[in-house]
Design an enzyme around this catalytic site. Structure first.
Site, PDB file in Angstrom:
ATOM      1  N   ARG A  57       6.410  26.739   0.743  1.00 16.58           N
ATOM      2  CA  ARG A  57       5.086  26.678   1.360  1.00 16.58           C
ATOM      3  C   ARG A  57       4.624  25.226   1.495  1.00 16.58           C
ATOM      4  NH1 ARG A  57       4.887  31.361  -1.858  1.00 16.58           N
ATOM      5  NH2 ARG A  57       4.030  33.211  -0.797  1.00 16.58           N
TER       6      ARG A  57
ATOM      7  N   LYS B 139      -5.879 -13.508  21.636  1.00 14.17           N
ATOM      8  CA  LYS B 139      -5.159 -12.249  21.454  1.00 14.17           C
ATOM      9  C   LYS B 139      -6.103 -11.049  21.321  1.00 14.17           C
ATOM     10  CE  LYS B 139      -1.359 -11.722  19.457  1.00 14.17           C
ATOM     11  NZ  LYS B 139      -0.435 -11.432  18.332  1.00 14.17           N
ATOM     12  N   ARG B 140      -5.638  -9.951  21.870  1.00 11.35           N
ATOM     13  CA  ARG B 140      -6.338  -8.669  21.755  1.00 11.35           C
ATOM     14  C   ARG B 140      -5.307  -7.658  21.251  1.00 11.35           C
ATOM     15  NH1 ARG B 140      -9.811  -5.693  26.587  1.00 11.35           N
ATOM     16  NH2 ARG B 140     -10.025  -3.657  25.566  1.00 11.35           N
ATOM     17  N   ASN B 141      -5.224  -7.533  19.955  1.00 12.95           N
ATOM     18  CA  ASN B 141      -4.154  -6.739  19.351  1.00 12.95           C
ATOM     19  C   ASN B 141      -4.455  -5.242  19.389  1.00 12.95           C
ATOM     20  OD1 ASN B 141      -2.756  -9.061  18.711  1.00 12.95           O
ATOM     21  ND2 ASN B 141      -3.588  -9.191  16.639  1.00 12.95           N
TER      22      ASN B 141
ATOM     23  N   SER C 232      -6.698 -12.490  16.254  1.00  9.44           N
ATOM     24  CA  SER C 232      -5.910 -13.449  15.484  1.00  9.44           C
ATOM     25  C   SER C 232      -6.797 -14.636  15.147  1.00  9.44           C
ATOM     26  CB  SER C 232      -4.691 -13.918  16.283  1.00  9.44           C
ATOM     27  OG  SER C 232      -4.067 -15.030  15.655  1.00  9.44           O
TER      28      SER C 232
ATOM     29  N   HIS D 269      14.844   4.373  28.450  1.00 16.13           N
ATOM     30  CA  HIS D 269      15.525   3.275  27.759  1.00 16.13           C
ATOM     31  C   HIS D 269      14.745   1.963  27.891  1.00 16.13           C
ATOM     32  CE1 HIS D 269      19.050   5.819  27.088  1.00 16.13           C
ATOM     33  NE2 HIS D 269      18.879   6.231  28.335  1.00 16.13           N
TER      34      HIS D 269
ATOM     35  N   THR E 135      -1.781  29.262 -16.833  1.00 19.95           N
ATOM     36  CA  THR E 135      -0.954  28.088 -17.119  1.00 19.95           C
ATOM     37  C   THR E 135      -1.377  26.932 -16.212  1.00 19.95           C
ATOM     38  OG1 THR E 135       0.732  28.594 -15.475  1.00 19.95           O
ATOM     39  CG2 THR E 135       0.998  29.606 -17.649  1.00 19.95           C
TER      40      THR E 135
END
Length: 444
Positions: free
Chosen positions: A234, A284-286, A278, A155, A107
């Site tokens: 499973r 910027k250094r993302n 950017s 926190h 099947t």
């Protein structure tokens, strides 16, 4: 290319690896399905259910390169049946007498669930391989930084000094448990499916159980003893492990992303001259990789949720949850394998500023040593009295040295010096060494 953004040539690398895409693209899936049909025919020939010559002919013809994929798709749409197009496509490549033995007594769910089992086995093996690579890197990093002091945070606020090695060991400890889960679960997930109409193997009569065993053995899968058409635990278990893996890697990624903030500056992702952070803010250094680990984990949980929903099924066959798995299982496999590969690159190139870590500890005027001071005072004043006294001294932002001057009656000069040294605690070092030793044994 497909219509989904994750299939586009510019973006596909963000959502899948070459290995897993090869498993799940149309030809990869059809190839695996054909091989399952070959093994079924061979097992049937082994037991005399079909002629041996038919099994040989089916094996010779079942080549995805010879299959008319356009015809398969056309017949699938025409019949509204999930695999009849494939059956007819393969039959066209065979003599009429052999064609009758294609997919003999099986099947759709026998075929696709067995495909799921092979997929879970093989993807699990890929994840095991790559997680072991990642763990080896993390263990080496933890060992190197056993005495690299940094602020421990709760926190989102600086709490007490800790070693960077402790943080890395925490990642390794969790990922090692996932490797264990992959190993332990493999025997449950890698389980063949062959049940005929409702799972009882009625088509095959008395030969059914032996056929299923032979089918499973040839595929190097487990024999389930009973069909699992509507038992989807499973797949749900496998999905849960993949969600856990991507969740841990998102935790790792979030730590890197947070600690890369310039005001903290303790970690930085590797970059290269062609990387653009950017187009409007050139400075910027993302943290692109670490950020994307969280994205992948979110999508993994979404697809994993669909797979867990599949555990609720009806009677002996239920197409609703089962067919949703056709979409969600490949997706979570693509996402999880991508996540591990991305994490390897992120950790391998991680830049660690040990001087900045220590400076961030010292920037708080010794206040991060409050737990250690509390531990010493508690033995002499009682824990709760000591806590109240120390909070009164430090609560207005006073430096630890000023507070220690007020505690001259209960602390020795050596104890005061030890507190202000911001050394890594013995418990920290013991934990890191224990994780390193345990993971190395596992990796050996």
């Amino acid at each position: 290319m497909g219509t989904r953004l994750s299939d586009h040539s510019a973006y596909a690398h963000l959502w899948g690896t070459d290995e897993t895409r090869a498993m799940f693209d149309e030809r990869g899936r059809l190839d695996r399905w054909l091989q399952i049909l070959v093994v079924l025919a061979e097992a049937q020939a082994e037991l005399g259910i079909i002629p041996a010559a038919s099994a040989v002919a089916i094996a010779k013809a079942a080549d995805v390169e010879d299959l008319d994929v356009v015809f398969v798709a056309e017949q699938t749409r025409l019949t509204s049946h999930s695999t009849l197009g494939l059956i007819r496509g393969l039959q066209r490549l065979l003599p009429a007498d052999v064609a009758e033995h294609v997919y003999y007594g099986a099947t759709v769910q026998d075929l696709t669930d067995t495909w799921f089992a092979l997929t879970m086995r093989d993807v699990g093996d890929l994840l095991d391989r790559d997680l072991r690579h990642l763990l080896a890197t993390l263990v080496a990093l933890a060992e190197t930084h056993q005495q690299t002091v940094m602020p421990g945070r709760t926190h989102g606020q600086p709490g007490a000094p800790m070693s960077f090695g402790f943080k890395v060991a925490s990642w390794a400890d969790e990922l090692a448990r996932h490797v264990g889960r992959l190993h332990d679960g493999r025997r449950r997930w890698a389980t063949a499916q062959l049940g005929s109409a409702i799972g009882t193997l009625g088509f095959y009569g008395a030969a059914g159980p032996a056929l299923r065993a032979a089918f499973a053995r040839r595929l190097e899968l487990g024999d389930p003893d009973i069909s699992w058409f509507t038992c989807r635990d499973r797949i749900a278990e496998f999905a849960s492990v993949l969600m856990l893996i991507t969740g841990t890697l998102a935790r790792l990624g979030n730590e890197v992303m947070e600690l890369q903030r310039p005001e903290l500056g303790e970690l930085r992702e590797a970059t290269n001259p062609t990387t653009v952070g950017s187009i409007m803010m050139p400075h910027k250094r993302n943290p692109e990789a670490s950020e994307h680990l969280d994205t992948l984990a979110r999508l993994s949980r979404a697809n994993g949720g669909v797979l867990i929903e599949g555990t609720v099924q009806l009677h002996e066959r239920d197409g609703r949850g089962w067919k949703a798995e056709w979409v969600a299982l490949p997706e979570i496999c693509l996402l999880a394998t991508t996540s591990v590969r991305l994490a390897i690159g992120c950790v391998d190139g991680l830049e660690i500023d040990a001087d900045r870590m220590r400076a961030n500890v010292e920037a708080h005027s010794g206040q991060l040593a409050s737990e250690q001071v509390l531990g010493v005072l508690a033995a002499r004043l009682g824990k709760h009295r000591a806590q109240a006294r120390l909070q009164g001294l430090l609560g207005d932002g006073a430096s630890m040295s000023v507070a220690l001057d007020q505690l001259g009656d209960v602390l020795t000069d050596d104890e005061r010096a030890a507190v202000l040294a911001h050394d890594v605690t013995p418990g920290d070092t013991a934990a890191v060494r224990a994780v390193i030793a345990r993971v190395r044994v596992m990796l050996a």
